[in-house]
Design a protein around this motif. Structure first.
Motif, PDB file in Angstrom:
ATOM      1  N   UNK A  17       5.374   1.683   6.588  1.00 61.66           N
ATOM      2  CA  UNK A  17       5.804   0.859   7.716  1.00 61.66           C
ATOM      3  C   UNK A  17       5.394  -0.596   7.523  1.00 61.66           C
ATOM      4  N   UNK A  18       4.136  -0.819   7.115  1.00 64.43           N
ATOM      5  CA  UNK A  18       3.666  -2.189   6.930  1.00 64.43           C
ATOM      6  C   UNK A  18       4.334  -2.863   5.738  1.00 64.43           C
ATOM      7  N   UNK A  19       4.596  -2.100   4.680  1.00 60.53           N
ATOM      8  CA  UNK A  19       5.320  -2.686   3.551  1.00 60.53           C
ATOM      9  C   UNK A  19       6.732  -3.067   3.961  1.00 60.53           C
ATOM     10  N   UNK A  20       7.346  -2.225   4.812  1.00 66.76           N
ATOM     11  CA  UNK A  20       8.680  -2.548   5.322  1.00 66.76           C
ATOM     12  C   UNK A  20       8.667  -3.822   6.147  1.00 66.76           C
ATOM     13  N   UNK A  21       7.650  -3.957   7.021  1.00 69.37           N
ATOM     14  CA  UNK A  21       7.514  -5.184   7.819  1.00 69.37           C
ATOM     15  C   UNK A  21       7.324  -6.397   6.911  1.00 69.37           C
ATOM     16  N   UNK A  22       6.521  -6.214   5.867  1.00 65.69           N
ATOM     17  CA  UNK A  22       6.238  -7.317   4.953  1.00 65.69           C
ATOM     18  C   UNK A  22       7.516  -7.773   4.243  1.00 65.69           C
ATOM     19  N   UNK A  23       8.318  -6.815   3.828  1.00 68.38           N
ATOM     20  CA  UNK A  23       9.568  -7.166   3.143  1.00 68.38           C
ATOM     21  C   UNK A  23      10.558  -7.839   4.089  1.00 68.38           C
ATOM     22  N   UNK A  24      10.474  -7.525   5.370  1.00 71.17           N
ATOM     23  CA  UNK A  24      11.333  -8.209   6.348  1.00 71.17           C
ATOM     24  C   UNK A  24      10.887  -9.655   6.568  1.00 71.17           C
ATOM     25  N   UNK A  25       9.603  -9.915   6.325  1.00 70.10           N
ATOM     26  CA  UNK A  25       9.053 -11.242   6.588  1.00 70.10           C
ATOM     27  C   UNK A  25       9.190 -12.187   5.391  1.00 70.10           C
ATOM     28  N   UNK A  26       8.995 -11.641   4.182  1.00 71.51           N
ATOM     29  CA  UNK A  26       8.983 -12.471   2.974  1.00 71.51           C
ATOM     30  C   UNK A  26       9.733 -11.756   1.854  1.00 71.51           C
ATOM     31  N   UNK A  27      10.095 -12.519   0.826  1.00 72.48           N
ATOM     32  CA  UNK A  27      10.667 -11.925  -0.387  1.00 72.48           C
ATOM     33  C   UNK A  27       9.488 -11.597  -1.309  1.00 72.48           C
ATOM     34  N   UNK A  28       9.224 -10.310  -1.482  1.00 79.26           N
ATOM     35  CA  UNK A  28       8.063  -9.878  -2.252  1.00 79.26           C
ATOM     36  C   UNK A  28       8.370  -9.911  -3.744  1.00 79.26           C
ATOM     37  N   UNK A  29       7.567 -10.650  -4.482  1.00 78.73           N
ATOM     38  CA  UNK A  29       7.687 -10.630  -5.932  1.00 78.73           C
ATOM     39  C   UNK A  29       7.068  -9.331  -6.447  1.00 78.73           C
ATOM     40  N   UNK A  30       7.722  -8.630  -7.360  1.00 78.07           N
ATOM     41  CA  UNK A  30       7.202  -7.325  -7.804  1.00 78.07           C
ATOM     42  C   UNK A  30       5.979  -7.402  -8.700  1.00 78.07           C
ATOM     43  N   UNK A  31       5.677  -8.572  -9.263  1.00 73.89           N
ATOM     44  CA  UNK A  31       4.555  -8.662 -10.186  1.00 73.89           C
ATOM     45  C   UNK A  31       3.232  -8.623  -9.421  1.00 73.89           C
ATOM     46  N   UNK A  32       2.268  -7.901  -9.983  1.00 70.50           N
ATOM     47  CA  UNK A  32       0.935  -7.807  -9.392  1.00 70.50           C
ATOM     48  C   UNK A  32      -0.081  -8.304 -10.420  1.00 70.50           C
ATOM     49  N   UNK A  33      -0.839  -9.325 -10.047  1.00 71.68           N
ATOM     50  CA  UNK A  33      -1.907  -9.822 -10.904  1.00 71.68           C
ATOM     51  C   UNK A  33      -3.135  -8.940 -10.666  1.00 71.68           C
ATOM     52  N   UNK A  34      -3.587  -8.251 -11.706  1.00 73.75           N
ATOM     53  CA  UNK A  34      -4.713  -7.335 -11.576  1.00 73.75           C
ATOM     54  C   UNK A  34      -5.826  -7.719 -12.543  1.00 73.75           C
ATOM     55  N   UNK A  35      -6.966  -7.076 -12.368  1.00 77.08           N
ATOM     56  CA  UNK A  35      -8.085  -7.339 -13.274  1.00 77.08           C
ATOM     57  C   UNK A  35      -7.739  -6.896 -14.693  1.00 77.08           C
ATOM     58  N   UNK A  36      -7.012  -5.777 -14.816  1.00 76.90           N
ATOM     59  CA  UNK A  36      -6.624  -5.292 -16.134  1.00 76.90           C
ATOM     60  C   UNK A  36      -5.533  -6.153 -16.765  1.00 76.90           C
ATOM     61  N   UNK A  37      -4.677  -6.741 -15.931  1.00 78.96           N
ATOM     62  CA  UNK A  37      -3.589  -7.594 -16.415  1.00 78.96           C
ATOM     63  C   UNK A  37      -3.587  -8.893 -15.613  1.00 78.96           C
ATOM     64  N   UNK A  38      -4.480  -9.813 -15.967  1.00 77.68           N
ATOM     65  CA  UNK A  38      -4.628 -11.042 -15.174  1.00 77.68           C
ATOM     66  C   UNK A  38      -3.588 -12.119 -15.461  1.00 77.68           C
TER      67      UNK A  38
END
Length: 327
Positions: A17-38
């Motif tokens: 539900x919250x991810x759905x709300x987030x996508x309605x609010x902004x255009x989510x970029x699929x890339x995730x900056x992580x500690x393993x892949x900074x």
């Protein structure tokens, strides 16, 4: 775009539900900056909102050069101190934290440990398990939660919430916080005291102060000596607020008990004396949001982004000046 410890954390923080709300609010970029892949992708150049979490990179000047259009950082975790730098405010980037949501389970943990410590339940359970003798394991001396005094050190979000949670009980809270006036403390429901005065009258002392140069080892040998015989020290704040060696000395004499969710050092190395010290309950930094409690943090983050997108306002904004006093 997200930047946090691991991409799997996104699903723990944000339900469907919250991810759905987030996508309605902004255009989510699929890339995730992580500690393993900074690595920061080229797409970061057009990102205006960055959602960070536990394990996010430090956002100093060189890091922010990857996000030239960044306008706001929403921290879906507790303290922002390990993530932010002055460069954010120098560039006009706003910062919001979900520390208020993370404070709730810490306060709940603290309340539970206050009540269990007052009843001597933690020590009794351990003695019963080891000795397997019901009569021998019964607590002795003065114990119970009726009419006790609980000292709250630090009127942080968590400290204030603990005071609120204590209201239904026959427990008197007292407060130490040098940033408050007596009137402000009274409005919170606890009389303001000096640290030494609080330690002398409290049956249980709970630490909720930030880790600052002036608070490092604020609970040392003189302060521990001032505590009442049989008192319990609870620390869910930062390990370096307490002088570990001084605490170990008091525990060895059996005069005090302690509940430690944070330690100095942290993590404790195998074989550290705290693991075998009498009268201490150790938990592995679990007081903050874990399990389903993470969803509350994510929900608050989405609510905050909605406020920002629709009205340009932030309910939980962190200013540069706040860094001097927050945990």
């Amino acid at each position: 775009m997200f930047a946090l410890e691991d991409a799997a954390l996104i699903g723990e923080l944000f339900g469907a539900s919250d991810l759905g709300r987030l996508r309605d609010l902004v255009r989510l970029d699929p890339h995730v900056v992580t500690r393993a892949d900074p690595r920061v992708p080229r797409a970061a150049a057009r990102i205006e909102i960055l959602i960070t979490g536990w394990g996010a990179p430090h956002l100093d000047g060189p890091a922010l050069d990857h996000w030239p259009e960044l306008r706001a950082v929403f921290h879906a975790a507790g303290s922002v101190k390990r993530v932010v730098s002055p460069a954010l405010w120098e560039r006009g980037i706003r910062v919001s934290s979900s520390a208020a949501a993370n404070a709730l389970p810490v306060a709940e943990y603290t309340l539970s440990m206050i009540l269990l410590s007052a009843k001597r339940a933690l020590h009794t359970a351990d003695a019963f398990r080891r000795g397997q003798d019901m009569a021998a394991a019964q607590p002795r001396g003065r114990f119970g939660a009726y009419g006790i005094t609980v000292g709250i050190v630090g009127a942080s979000r968590i400290g204030r919430r603990v005071i609120e949670l204590l209201r239904p009980f026959d427990i008197t809270p007292v407060l130490y916080d040098p940033s408050l006036s007596a009137t402000e403390a009274a409005d919170l429901g606890a009389p303001l005291m000096s640290l030494d005065g609080l330690l002398r009258v409290s049956d249980i002392v709970s630490l909720h102060a930030p880790s600052l140069p002036e608070t490092r080892r604020m609970i040392g040998a003189p302060q521990l000596a001032a505590m009442r015989d049989g008192a319990t020290l609870i620390n869910t704040a930062r390990g370096d607020l307490v002088d570990t060696d001084a605490l170990l000395a008091e525990l060895a004499h059996g005069r005090l008990a302690a509940v430690l969710d944070v330690t100095d050092p942290e993590p404790l190395p195998p074989g550290h004396p705290l693991f075998t010290a009498p009268g201490v309950t150790l938990t592995p930094h679990i007081a903050g949001s874990l399990g389903n409690e993470l969803s509350r943090v994510g929900h608050q983050t989405v609510d905050e982004i909605a406020r920002y997108v629709s009205r340009g306002s932030l309910a939980f904004e962190i200013h540069r000046r706040d860094l001097a006093t927050i945990a």
